[in-house]
Scaffold this motif. Structure first.
Motif, short mmCIF file in Angstrom:
data_model
loop_
_atom_site.label_atom_id
_atom_site.label_comp_id
_atom_site.label_asym_id
_atom_site.label_seq_id
_atom_site.Cartn_x
_atom_site.Cartn_y
_atom_site.Cartn_z
N LEU A 1 -24.84 -109.21 23.62
CA LEU A 1 -24.96 -110.24 22.59
C LEU A 1 -25.23 -109.64 21.22
CD1 LEU A 1 -25.06 -113.29 22.00
CD2 LEU A 1 -27.52 -113.16 22.36
N SER A 2 -26.04 -108.60 21.16
CA SER A 2 -26.35 -107.97 19.87
C SER A 2 -25.12 -107.26 19.30
CB SER A 2 -27.53 -107.03 20.01
OG SER A 2 -27.20 -105.97 20.87
N PHE A 3 -24.35 -106.56 20.14
CA PHE A 3 -23.14 -105.91 19.64
C PHE A 3 -22.09 -106.93 19.22
CE2 PHE A 3 -24.38 -102.26 22.52
CZ PHE A 3 -24.98 -101.58 21.48
N PHE B 1 -20.73 -107.40 15.34
CA PHE B 1 -19.29 -107.36 15.04
C PHE B 1 -18.84 -108.65 14.38
CE2 PHE B 1 -14.82 -107.86 16.12
CZ PHE B 1 -14.31 -106.66 15.68
N THR B 2 -19.30 -109.78 14.89
CA THR B 2 -18.90 -111.08 14.35
C THR B 2 -19.44 -111.29 12.95
OG1 THR B 2 -18.88 -111.96 16.59
CG2 THR B 2 -18.91 -113.55 14.79
N LEU B 3 -20.69 -110.94 12.72
CA LEU B 3 -21.26 -111.11 11.38
C LEU B 3 -20.59 -110.19 10.36
CD1 LEU B 3 -25.05 -111.53 12.14
CD2 LEU B 3 -23.46 -113.25 11.28
N SER C 1 -17.46 -109.14 10.56
CA SER C 1 -16.13 -109.69 10.33
C SER C 1 -16.18 -110.91 9.42
CB SER C 1 -15.48 -110.08 11.66
OG SER C 1 -15.34 -108.96 12.47
N LEU C 2 -17.18 -111.76 9.63
CA LEU C 2 -17.33 -112.93 8.76
C LEU C 2 -17.70 -112.52 7.35
CD1 LEU C 2 -19.14 -115.45 11.12
CD2 LEU C 2 -16.79 -115.55 10.29
N GLY C 3 -18.53 -111.50 7.21
CA GLY C 3 -18.86 -110.98 5.88
C GLY C 3 -17.64 -110.44 5.16
N LEU C 4 -16.77 -109.77 5.89
CA LEU C 4 -15.54 -109.25 5.30
C LEU C 4 -14.60 -110.38 4.92
CD1 LEU C 4 -13.92 -106.70 4.58
CD2 LEU C 4 -13.00 -106.76 6.90
N ALA C 5 -14.58 -111.43 5.72
CA ALA C 5 -13.65 -112.53 5.45
C ALA C 5 -14.10 -113.43 4.31
CB ALA C 5 -13.47 -113.36 6.72
N PHE C 6 -15.41 -113.68 4.20
CA PHE C 6 -15.87 -114.69 3.26
C PHE C 6 -16.52 -114.16 1.99
CE2 PHE C 6 -16.07 -117.24 7.27
CZ PHE C 6 -14.96 -118.01 6.97
N SER D 1 -19.77 -101.39 8.95
CA SER D 1 -20.61 -101.98 9.99
C SER D 1 -19.78 -102.42 11.19
CB SER D 1 -21.43 -103.14 9.42
OG SER D 1 -20.57 -104.15 8.97
N ILE D 2 -18.53 -102.83 10.98
CA ILE D 2 -17.64 -103.15 12.09
C ILE D 2 -17.39 -101.90 12.93
CG2 ILE D 2 -15.26 -103.75 12.68
CD1 ILE D 2 -15.31 -105.74 10.38
#
Length: 98
Positions: A6-8, A12-14, A16-21, A35-36
């Protein structure tokens, strides 16, 4: 799903969202990319321990090598774009201009 998975996945999701938004500065996009790659590296490093295999994997070292190359290239692009455009704001870069 364990707490480790869950932490990995959340890292990864956070990232990716930081890169997208949050694409205001080039340095923030580069940090999100790093970080990805770091979350992928840690996940691949822990994977043989989770599966309890005795053979070492070369894949995390390759990921780390490509990450270092990506960081060097990204910083070179950051310096070049700051010198030519005056800032690292991504909205100043227009691909249609020569």
């Amino acid at each position: 799903m364990t707490l480790l998975h869950l932490s990995f996945f959340s890292a990864f999701t956070l990232s990716s969202l930081g890169l997208a938004f949050h694409r205001t500065h080039l340095i923030s996009a580069l940090l999100c990319l790093e970080s990805i790659i770091l979350s992928i590296y840690i996940a691949l490093s822990i994977w043989p321990i989770q599966t309890q295999t005795s053979s070492p994997s070369i894949l995390p070292i390759l990921i780390l090598t490509f990450s270092a190359c990506e960081a060097g290239t990204g910083l070179a692009l950051l310096v070049a774009s700051t010198r030519t455009h005056g800032s690292d704001h991504l909205h100043n870069f227009n691909l249609l201009r020569c």
